[in-house]
Motif scaffolding. Sequence first.
Motif, PDB file in Angstrom:
ATOM      1  N   LYS A 227     -14.392 -20.280 -59.836  1.00 42.46           N
ATOM      2  CA  LYS A 227     -15.673 -19.637 -60.139  1.00 42.46           C
ATOM      3  C   LYS A 227     -15.470 -18.410 -61.012  1.00 42.46           C
ATOM      4  O   LYS A 227     -14.474 -17.693 -60.907  1.00 42.46           O
ATOM      5  CB  LYS A 227     -16.367 -19.195 -58.844  1.00 42.46           C
ATOM      6  CG  LYS A 227     -16.750 -20.338 -57.927  1.00 42.46           C
ATOM      7  CD  LYS A 227     -17.890 -21.179 -58.507  1.00 42.46           C
ATOM      8  CE  LYS A 227     -19.192 -20.422 -58.540  1.00 42.46           C
ATOM      9  NZ  LYS A 227     -20.320 -21.265 -59.041  1.00 42.46           N
ATOM     10  N   ALA A 228     -16.439 -18.157 -61.887  1.00 42.39           N
ATOM     11  CA  ALA A 228     -16.424 -16.953 -62.718  1.00 42.39           C
ATOM     12  C   ALA A 228     -16.711 -15.724 -61.868  1.00 42.39           C
ATOM     13  O   ALA A 228     -17.507 -15.780 -60.916  1.00 42.39           O
ATOM     14  CB  ALA A 228     -17.451 -17.073 -63.820  1.00 42.39           C
ATOM     15  N   THR A 229     -16.086 -14.622 -62.215  1.00 39.89           N
ATOM     16  CA  THR A 229     -16.332 -13.356 -61.511  1.00 39.89           C
ATOM     17  C   THR A 229     -16.586 -12.227 -62.507  1.00 39.89           C
ATOM     18  O   THR A 229     -16.155 -11.092 -62.303  1.00 39.89           O
ATOM     19  CB  THR A 229     -15.144 -13.003 -60.595  1.00 39.89           C
ATOM     20  OG1 THR A 229     -13.933 -12.996 -61.355  1.00 39.89           O
ATOM     21  CG2 THR A 229     -15.013 -13.999 -59.454  1.00 39.89           C
ATOM     22  N   VAL A 230     -17.278 -12.551 -63.594  1.00 41.09           N
ATOM     23  CA  VAL A 230     -17.578 -11.528 -64.602  1.00 41.09           C
ATOM     24  C   VAL A 230     -18.914 -10.841 -64.352  1.00 41.09           C
ATOM     25  O   VAL A 230     -19.114  -9.706 -64.797  1.00 41.09           O
ATOM     26  CB  VAL A 230     -17.564 -12.131 -66.029  1.00 41.09           C
ATOM     27  CG1 VAL A 230     -16.171 -12.637 -66.382  1.00 41.09           C
ATOM     28  CG2 VAL A 230     -18.597 -13.248 -66.175  1.00 41.09           C
ATOM     29  N   ASP A 231     -19.824 -11.510 -63.643  1.00 41.82           N
ATOM     30  CA  ASP A 231     -21.142 -10.939 -63.369  1.00 41.82           C
ATOM     31  C   ASP A 231     -21.039 -10.064 -62.123  1.00 41.82           C
ATOM     32  O   ASP A 231     -21.515 -10.396 -61.038  1.00 41.82           O
ATOM     33  CB  ASP A 231     -22.161 -12.062 -63.166  1.00 41.82           C
ATOM     34  CG  ASP A 231     -23.587 -11.535 -63.087  1.00 41.82           C
ATOM     35  OD1 ASP A 231     -23.792 -10.323 -63.325  1.00 41.82           O
ATOM     36  OD2 ASP A 231     -24.503 -12.340 -62.782  1.00 41.82           O
ATOM     37  N   THR A 232     -20.396  -8.920 -62.319  1.00 42.39           N
ATOM     38  CA  THR A 232     -20.052  -8.017 -61.221  1.00 42.39           C
ATOM     39  C   THR A 232     -20.264  -6.574 -61.676  1.00 42.39           C
ATOM     40  O   THR A 232     -20.449  -6.315 -62.865  1.00 42.39           O
ATOM     41  CB  THR A 232     -18.561  -8.189 -60.848  1.00 42.39           C
ATOM     42  OG1 THR A 232     -17.762  -7.923 -62.021  1.00 42.39           O
ATOM     43  CG2 THR A 232     -18.267  -9.597 -60.330  1.00 42.39           C
ATOM     44  N   SER A 437     -21.341 -16.210 -67.066  1.00 42.04           N
ATOM     45  CA  SER A 437     -20.813 -16.702 -65.796  1.00 42.04           C
ATOM     46  C   SER A 437     -21.075 -18.188 -65.639  1.00 42.04           C
ATOM     47  O   SER A 437     -20.179 -18.960 -65.227  1.00 42.04           O
ATOM     48  CB  SER A 437     -21.449 -15.920 -64.639  1.00 42.04           C
ATOM     49  OG  SER A 437     -20.889 -16.302 -63.409  1.00 42.04           O
ATOM     50  N   GLY A 438     -22.271 -18.621 -65.994  1.00 40.53           N
ATOM     51  CA  GLY A 438     -22.598 -20.042 -65.903  1.00 40.53           C
ATOM     52  C   GLY A 438     -21.726 -20.889 -66.831  1.00 40.53           C
ATOM     53  O   GLY A 438     -21.259 -21.979 -66.447  1.00 40.53           O
TER      54      GLY A 438
END
Length: 447
Positions: A227-232, A437-438
Motif C-alpha cells: 500500500k502507498a503511504t504518501v498521503d500522510t 496514493s491511488g
Amino acid sequence: MRSTGIRRTVAALGVSALALTACGGNTDDSASGKTRITVNCMPPKSAELDRGFFEEDVAAFEKQNPDIDVVAHDAFPCQDPKTFDAKLAGGQMEDVFYTYFTDARHVVDIDQAADLTPYVEEVKSYGTIQQQLRDIYTVDGKVYGVPRTGYSMGLIYNKALFEKAGLDPRRPPATWAEVRTAARKIAGLGGGTVGYADYSAQNQGGWHFTAELYSQGGDVVSPDGKKATVDTPEGRAVLQTLHDMRWTDDSMGSRQLLVINDAQQLMGSGKLGMYLAAPDNIPILVKEKGAAYEVIAIAPMPGGRATLVGGDGYMVSKKASPAQIRAALKWLDHMFLTPGDGFLGDYARAERHDAPVGLPEPRLFTGAADAKDQQVKKANANVPVGNYQPFLDGNASLDMKIEPPHAQQIYSVLDGVVSAVLTKEDADVDRLLKDASGKIDGILARG
C-alpha cells in the motif's frame, strides 16, 4: 535511482584503447581454451579518464588470467530502465550486467539471474563487504549479485553564498525550517540567485520527494510493499515546504520543471545556494560546471530522521556456465572489490591524474579491508575533506533507507505531484496526494 553514474571526472588520459569487441554474450568459447564473458557499464569514450582506467584494469586482469577473455560493452547510462527488462527477456543482456540495488529482487523474480551462492566463497573479498549491502543481493537466502558502490543523499550547499547571506557555512541547515530560512536569505542577495532548487521532471522529482519524505520520517509504501503511504502528514509537510519556498518566499526562482543538470548548472555558476544530491555531484560541479572545490560543501539530509541510499552492483546471467560465473566473480573482485585498488579504489592512480580523491562516499568494506581502503584514500586525498565533515558526522545518526519497490513507476507518479506544487500556486496538496496514493496502490497491486 542512479546518482550520477560515472563517479570520477572526465579528463584526458594517454592510455591506448583495447580491442574490445561488441559481441553478444552467453558463449564461454571453451573450444579456444578460454572462458569468455561479456560485461557492461564500461565508461563511454566521452568519459576519457574513466574509460582509460577501465581498459587498463581489464588488460591487467586478462594478463593475470590468460584463460579468461573479457569483452566489455560501453554504456551511459549503465542501465536504461526503459529497455532493461526487454534486454533480459530477449537474451541480449551481457553475461555480467550492471543493476541498481532496486533491481535485485525483480531480476530474481523473473528468473534471469544465476545463483552465485556456491561460488561466492571463492571471492576473497566478498566476506569483507558491508552486510547490509550484501543483503540487497541476497534473496530467500541465496546470493544473486555483488554490490559495487553505494551513495546516500545530502544537502549540497555553496559556502560563499552562505557567507554573503550572513549564514555560517560551518553550521548548515539541520531542519527543513532552517533550509527555508537559509533559502530565503540567499535568494535575497538578488541578481538571479536561487536559494534552493529541486527537481520535478523525468522521474527525478519523485526521487527527491521520496528522499524528502524519508528525511521527515515518512515512507512511500507500507512495510509489506502493498500500500502507498504518501498521503500522510509527512507527505503533506514535504509538499507544503516546497510550496511555501516557491510561492510565499520566492526562494526557488520562477524557472521550474528542473532536472539534475539544471541544478548542477546553477550551482556551478554560483547562482544556487542549496540542492539535494549525493557526494558524487561535487566533482561534476567542479570539472564540468565551473565551481571550485573550496566553495562546495555537503551536509546530511535535513530533518534528522533518515536518508535515501542507493547504489549498484553486478549480477550474472542465468544462462552463464559455471566457468563463466567463476570468471565473472574473479573479474568483479579484480575491478571493484580490492581495497585501495582497482577501477574505483586505485586512489593513487586517480590522484596522479587529478581525479578527486576524498569524497565522502559510503564505505563498501568492513574491518581490516575497510581500514586499508580508508588509509590509501586518506593518503591520496586531493579535495577539501573538511567541507564534507558535517555530512559524515550527521549521517552516522540517520536511518539508511533504500528506494521503494517499482521505484521508477512510482517516481513517475510523484513527478506530477511535485511539478504541480512548483508550477501552480493554488495546487491542492490533499487532492494531489490522494490521487497519487491511488495510482501507487495500482502499481503495487500489479506487482
